[in-house]
Design a protein around this motif. Structure first.
Motif, PDB file in Angstrom:
ATOM      1  N   ASN A 161      40.831 -47.546   9.678  1.00 21.12           N
ATOM      2  CA  ASN A 161      41.704 -48.275  10.598  1.00 21.12           C
ATOM      3  C   ASN A 161      41.544 -49.783  10.446  1.00 21.12           C
ATOM      4  OD1 ASN A 161      43.573 -48.268  12.961  1.00 21.12           O
ATOM      5  ND2 ASN A 161      41.842 -49.187  14.018  1.00 21.12           N
ATOM      6  N   LEU A 162      40.335 -50.212  10.070  1.00 23.03           N
ATOM      7  CA  LEU A 162      40.048 -51.649   9.996  1.00 23.03           C
ATOM      8  C   LEU A 162      39.948 -52.185   8.573  1.00 23.03           C
ATOM      9  CD1 LEU A 162      37.369 -51.992  12.832  1.00 23.03           C
ATOM     10  CD2 LEU A 162      39.806 -52.521  12.955  1.00 23.03           C
ATOM     11  N   THR A 163      40.198 -51.326   7.571  1.00 23.06           N
ATOM     12  CA  THR A 163      40.040 -51.799   6.198  1.00 23.06           C
ATOM     13  C   THR A 163      40.991 -52.953   5.902  1.00 23.06           C
ATOM     14  OG1 THR A 163      39.909 -51.144   3.877  1.00 23.06           O
ATOM     15  CG2 THR A 163      41.670 -50.152   5.172  1.00 23.06           C
ATOM     16  N   GLY A 164      40.431 -53.980   5.303  1.00 20.84           N
ATOM     17  CA  GLY A 164      41.193 -55.186   5.025  1.00 20.84           C
ATOM     18  C   GLY A 164      41.295 -56.142   6.206  1.00 20.84           C
ATOM     19  N   LYS A 165      40.830 -55.708   7.375  1.00 22.88           N
ATOM     20  CA  LYS A 165      40.896 -56.544   8.581  1.00 22.88           C
ATOM     21  C   LYS A 165      39.535 -57.123   8.957  1.00 22.88           C
ATOM     22  CE  LYS A 165      44.618 -53.629  10.424  1.00 22.88           C
ATOM     23  NZ  LYS A 165      45.011 -52.694  11.516  1.00 22.88           N
ATOM     24  N   THR A 188      36.664 -54.085   2.704  1.00 26.96           N
ATOM     25  CA  THR A 188      35.789 -53.784   3.841  1.00 26.96           C
ATOM     26  C   THR A 188      34.650 -52.892   3.386  1.00 26.96           C
ATOM     27  OG1 THR A 188      37.558 -53.984   5.483  1.00 26.96           O
ATOM     28  CG2 THR A 188      35.649 -52.672   6.113  1.00 26.96           C
ATOM     29  N   ALA A 189      33.410 -53.349   3.572  1.00 25.84           N
ATOM     30  CA  ALA A 189      32.241 -52.524   3.262  1.00 25.84           C
ATOM     31  C   ALA A 189      32.085 -51.481   4.360  1.00 25.84           C
ATOM     32  CB  ALA A 189      30.986 -53.390   3.173  1.00 25.84           C
ATOM     33  N   TYR A 190      31.756 -50.241   3.938  1.00 21.31           N
ATOM     34  CA  TYR A 190      31.673 -49.149   4.914  1.00 21.31           C
ATOM     35  C   TYR A 190      30.490 -48.232   4.599  1.00 21.31           C
ATOM     36  CZ  TYR A 190      32.498 -44.816   7.372  1.00 21.31           C
ATOM     37  OH  TYR A 190      32.321 -43.714   8.176  1.00 21.31           O
ATOM     38  N   ILE A 191      29.837 -47.734   5.666  1.00 22.80           N
ATOM     39  CA  ILE A 191      28.863 -46.647   5.576  1.00 22.80           C
ATOM     40  C   ILE A 191      28.882 -45.921   6.920  1.00 22.80           C
ATOM     41  CG2 ILE A 191      26.904 -48.084   6.309  1.00 22.80           C
ATOM     42  CD1 ILE A 191      25.142 -46.410   4.381  1.00 22.80           C
ATOM     43  N   SER A 192      28.778 -44.600   6.891  1.00 23.65           N
ATOM     44  CA  SER A 192      28.874 -43.819   8.134  1.00 23.65           C
ATOM     45  C   SER A 192      27.672 -44.026   9.044  1.00 23.65           C
ATOM     46  CB  SER A 192      29.034 -42.329   7.821  1.00 23.65           C
ATOM     47  OG  SER A 192      30.272 -42.073   7.209  1.00 23.65           O
ATOM     48  N   ASP A 193      26.479 -44.189   8.476  1.00 20.51           N
ATOM     49  CA  ASP A 193      25.320 -44.512   9.306  1.00 20.51           C
ATOM     50  C   ASP A 193      24.264 -45.220   8.474  1.00 20.51           C
ATOM     51  OD1 ASP A 193      22.822 -44.201  11.098  1.00 20.51           O
ATOM     52  OD2 ASP A 193      24.446 -43.410  12.336  1.00 20.51           O
ATOM     53  N   THR A 243      36.904 -65.724   1.983  1.00 14.35           N
ATOM     54  CA  THR A 243      37.919 -64.711   2.329  1.00 14.35           C
ATOM     55  C   THR A 243      37.470 -63.722   3.397  1.00 14.35           C
ATOM     56  OG1 THR A 243      37.181 -63.159   0.618  1.00 14.35           O
ATOM     57  CG2 THR A 243      38.792 -64.839  -0.029  1.00 14.35           C
ATOM     58  N   GLY A 244      36.160 -63.597   3.578  1.00 13.28           N
ATOM     59  CA  GLY A 244      35.646 -62.584   4.492  1.00 13.28           C
ATOM     60  C   GLY A 244      35.616 -61.188   3.892  1.00 13.28           C
ATOM     61  N   LYS A 245      35.941 -61.057   2.607  1.00 15.97           N
ATOM     62  CA  LYS A 245      35.949 -59.758   1.954  1.00 15.97           C
ATOM     63  C   LYS A 245      34.537 -59.400   1.477  1.00 15.97           C
ATOM     64  CE  LYS A 245      40.497 -59.566   2.171  1.00 15.97           C
ATOM     65  NZ  LYS A 245      41.184 -58.650   3.119  1.00 15.97           N
ATOM     66  N   ALA A 246      34.201 -58.117   1.573  1.00 14.42           N
ATOM     67  CA  ALA A 246      32.911 -57.658   1.084  1.00 14.42           C
ATOM     68  C   ALA A 246      32.941 -57.530  -0.430  1.00 14.42           C
ATOM     69  CB  ALA A 246      32.563 -56.319   1.716  1.00 14.42           C
ATOM     70  N   ILE A 247      31.862 -57.951  -1.055  1.00 22.55           N
ATOM     71  CA  ILE A 247      31.731 -57.901  -2.507  1.00 22.55           C
ATOM     72  C   ILE A 247      30.883 -56.712  -2.929  1.00 22.55           C
ATOM     73  CG2 ILE A 247      30.883 -59.133  -4.545  1.00 22.55           C
ATOM     74  CD1 ILE A 247      31.349 -61.741  -2.897  1.00 22.55           C
ATOM     75  N   SER A 248      29.814 -56.434  -2.157  1.00 17.14           N
ATOM     76  CA  SER A 248      28.922 -55.332  -2.502  1.00 17.14           C
ATOM     77  C   SER A 248      28.235 -54.811  -1.251  1.00 17.14           C
ATOM     78  CB  SER A 248      27.871 -55.774  -3.526  1.00 17.14           C
ATOM     79  OG  SER A 248      26.993 -56.737  -2.950  1.00 17.14           O
ATOM     80  N   ILE A 249      27.776 -53.564  -1.334  1.00 16.64           N
ATOM     81  CA  ILE A 249      26.991 -52.955  -0.253  1.00 16.64           C
ATOM     82  C   ILE A 249      25.924 -52.078  -0.885  1.00 16.64           C
ATOM     83  CG2 ILE A 249      28.782 -51.168  -0.004  1.00 16.64           C
ATOM     84  CD1 ILE A 249      27.797 -50.775   2.892  1.00 16.64           C
ATOM     85  N   GLU A 250      24.682 -52.246  -0.438  1.00 13.97           N
ATOM     86  CA  GLU A 250      23.572 -51.445  -0.947  1.00 13.97           C
ATOM     87  C   GLU A 250      22.706 -50.989   0.221  1.00 13.97           C
ATOM     88  OE1 GLU A 250      21.273 -53.342  -3.954  1.00 13.97           O
ATOM     89  OE2 GLU A 250      22.987 -53.826  -5.228  1.00 13.97           O
TER      90      GLU A 250
END
Length: 259
Positions: A161-165, A188-193, A243-250
């Motif tokens: 719902n929030l991707t790109g926002k 948008t960087a995402y992880i469920s938990d 830009t506020g965009k995520a580049i990486s998530i680890e």
């Protein structure tokens, strides 16, 4: 900018390994967020612990369904904008559901929301977040959401719902780190938990004997914090400052000897 996000800190074992981690590594991060709703004996947060988190490098503390377990936090949360509780709590509840922090000339917004599925009755988190986004975006495009929920489906729905926002949508509350970290279309960087920081040889950070017995007999049980196998769980996210965009998530998942 590099952001460190730490999952639900449970009791003193969780606090101790977090403090050891921050003592050695906090200089590696531009912004640090911790979820502290279980940090005081496994239930709630108190003033002393909140101050310890801030003093050791946390920029924002998020909470969840145990926000009000320690009454002393009621006036404190009104006075300290960087300690936030779920946005979709009742309007009359103490504190705020989001904050905007300026650090090193960069503004970062952090929102806290709580899910509805398998959780206590509460206002819609989707509508609550959507309502405040336009106001937040007037100040910054770096927006991070701690979505404190039980159901993976609800968390994934929030991410899409929030991707790109927003910059990051991450889940807390289940105390079990998931392996679905990714950058959604739109940046948008995402992880469920993000997982749990505390004793991992218990059940959700509490000693296993009480929990197992309660499952067997259904009787009330007084839980105690697990001290066995303390680990720190969380994520590191790189965000484009312009830009506020995520580049990486680890993911971060370390034992005491690895910190």
């Amino acid at each position: 900018m590099k952001v460190l996000i730490i999952g639900d800190i449970v009791g003193q074992p969780g606090r101790n390994i977090l403090f050891k981690f921050l003592e050695k590594r906090k200089q590696n991060y531009d912004f640090i967020i911790v979820n502290g709703e279980n940090s005081a004996g496994g239930f709630g947060i108190n003033i002393k612990i909140a101050e310890q988190f801030f003093q050791r490098g946390a920029d924002v503390i998020t909470l969840g369904n145990h926000s009000w377990d320690k009454r002393e936090i009621y006036p404190y949360i009104n006075e300290h904008k960087n300690l936030i509780r779920p946005l979709n709590f009742a309007e009359s509840a103490p504190g705020n559901g989001y904050t905007i922090v300026e650090k090193n000339g960069i503004k970062v917004a952090v929102i806290n929301a709580q899910g509805k599925v398998f959780m206590p009755p509460i206002a819609c988190p989707f509508l609550a977040v959507e309502e405040v986004l336009p106001k937040i975006k007037e100040e910054t495009d770096i927006i991070i959401l701690d979505f404190h929920g039980e159901a993976t489906s609800e968390k994934q729905a929030m991410g899409w719902n929030l991707t790109g926002k927003v910059s990051v949508v991450y889940g807390t509350h289940t105390h079990t780190q998931t392996a679905d970290e990714r950058i959604l279309p739109g940046g948008t960087a995402y992880i469920s938990d993000v997982g749990m920081t505390g004793g991992h040889d218990g059940i959700l950070g509490m000693n296993r004997r009480e929990s197992i017995q309660k499952f067997k007999d259904g009787m009330p049980a007084r839980y105690s914090v697990c001290e066995e196998n303390p680990r720190i769980n969380g994520i590191e996210v790189e965000i484009d400052e312009k830009t506020g965009k995520a580049i990486s998530i680890e993911r971060v998942n370390m034992g005491y000897d690895e910190v």
